[in-house]
Write a protein that holds these residues in place. Sequence first.
Motif, PDB file in Angstrom:
ATOM      1  N   VAL A  37       1.207  -1.146  -0.290  1.00 32.65           N
ATOM      2  CA  VAL A  37      -0.350   0.241  -0.028  1.00 32.65           C
ATOM      3  C   VAL A  37       0.909   1.355   0.011  1.00 32.65           C
ATOM      4  CG1 VAL A  37      -1.979  -1.047   1.367  1.00 32.65           C
ATOM      5  CG2 VAL A  37       0.139  -0.061   2.898  1.00 32.65           C
ATOM      6  N   LEU A  39       0.696   5.689  -0.957  1.00 33.56           N
ATOM      7  CA  LEU A  39       0.232   6.448  -1.914  1.00 33.56           C
ATOM      8  C   LEU A  39       0.701   6.782  -3.445  1.00 33.56           C
ATOM      9  CD1 LEU A  39       0.787  10.023   0.567  1.00 33.56           C
ATOM     10  CD2 LEU A  39      -1.328   8.524   0.052  1.00 33.56           C
ATOM     11  N   ASN A  40      -0.058   7.609  -4.366  1.00 32.30           N
ATOM     12  CA  ASN A  40      -0.287   8.100  -5.709  1.00 32.30           C
ATOM     13  C   ASN A  40       1.185   7.951  -5.568  1.00 32.30           C
ATOM     14  OD1 ASN A  40      -3.329   9.078  -6.180  1.00 32.30           O
ATOM     15  ND2 ASN A  40      -2.773   6.780  -6.982  1.00 32.30           N
ATOM     16  N   GLU A 162      -3.110  -3.212  -8.136  1.00 30.38           N
ATOM     17  CA  GLU A 162      -4.737  -2.553  -7.707  1.00 30.38           C
ATOM     18  C   GLU A 162      -5.598  -3.470  -8.788  1.00 30.38           C
ATOM     19  OE1 GLU A 162      -4.499   0.988  -9.011  1.00 30.38           O
ATOM     20  OE2 GLU A 162      -2.328   1.723  -7.892  1.00 30.38           O
ATOM     21  N   SER A 193      -2.991  -2.071  -3.728  1.00 31.69           N
ATOM     22  CA  SER A 193      -4.354  -1.661  -3.204  1.00 31.69           C
ATOM     23  C   SER A 193      -4.251  -0.440  -2.402  1.00 31.69           C
ATOM     24  CB  SER A 193      -5.298  -2.838  -2.795  1.00 31.69           C
ATOM     25  OG  SER A 193      -6.363  -2.500  -2.687  1.00 31.69           O
ATOM     26  N   HIS A 194      -4.698   0.271  -2.647  1.00 31.80           N
ATOM     27  CA  HIS A 194      -5.757   1.904  -2.591  1.00 31.80           C
ATOM     28  C   HIS A 194      -6.642   1.692  -1.266  1.00 31.80           C
ATOM     29  CE1 HIS A 194      -3.172   4.384  -4.237  1.00 31.80           C
ATOM     30  NE2 HIS A 194      -3.587   3.455  -5.957  1.00 31.80           N
ATOM     31  N   HIS A 195      -7.301  -0.033  -1.558  1.00 35.59           N
ATOM     32  CA  HIS A 195      -8.070  -0.145  -0.293  1.00 35.59           C
ATOM     33  C   HIS A 195      -8.211  -0.363   0.928  1.00 35.59           C
ATOM     34  CE1 HIS A 195     -10.991   1.238  -3.498  1.00 35.59           C
ATOM     35  NE2 HIS A 195     -10.607   0.711  -4.887  1.00 35.59           N
TER      36      HIS A 195
END
Length: 246
Positions: A37, A39-40, A162, A193-195
């Motif tokens: 995980v 940030l962008n 992702e 993942s961002h989730h």
Amino acid sequence: MTDLRLTARGLARGFSPHTGVRGIDLEVAPGEIHALVGLNGAGKTTLMRLLLGMLRPDSGTARIDGHDVRTAGAATWARVGHLVDGPLCYADLDTRTNLRIAAALRGVPRGRREEAVRAGITAFGLERYAGVRARVLSQGNRRRLGLAAALLHDPSVVVLDEPTDALDPRGVIRLREILLRRAGAGAGVLVSSHHLDEVARIADRVTVLHRGGVIGSLDPEGADIERAFFRLVHADEERHGDREDA
Ligand SMILES: Nc1ncnc2c1ncn2[C@@H]1O[C@H](COP(=O)(O)OP(=O)(O)OP(=O)(O)O)[C@@H](O)[C@H]1O
């Protein structure tokens, strides 16, 4: 030498003027779901591309089942399933034909291909779209097709960037079950993942990347994974100030 499915040792790759990733050590063991995980722009995709030999590192090594990715042979690659940089499919071919091609490319023996294709269609709920050209599939169904193509040969090393992007809640559940089954069968799974909540449901280990480096890990069973994530990010930013080199 090792029974690890994936190993990164000191992997670094710069993109002037940005860092990309800097000296990353990471492991994925058999039976483990390891989530990345960040940030962008943190370096998740770059790390996956390095691990898959899609990108050459400035330094460090990447290994799949103990084999250096620079010299890994066909037998090693046949055990890998990945979806990084978007689904590899032919826009003018239908779902079933794309999966037949994927099965052939991934070394599924001729006599077992139709069965693998059928299983992939069922696993990702693509029955209604088996005869539909990839070009006209919705984004979510194209993602399902890409995942089915990546996983239809039951790989023992799985790398997905992702994967839940564009999936509806049913697709997310299907994927979760498939990844848990793969890991249960001994595969090593690396997934970004961002989730954070979704990650917490399936991951055995959660590694946080920030500005190209590993800044810590999160307890998937921890009480507030989002708060823990931002604690790590903010601590790293305080340590290093507002640098703009990543
Ligand atoms: N081919 C490239 N050329 C130049 N810079 C690149 C390239 N690929 C990645 N980068 C840079 O490397 C850094 C890490 O990017 P990467 O795509 O790995 O991040 P990410 O964590 O996957 O981000 P996101 O969550 O937005 O997908 C970013 O600063 C990005 O701009």
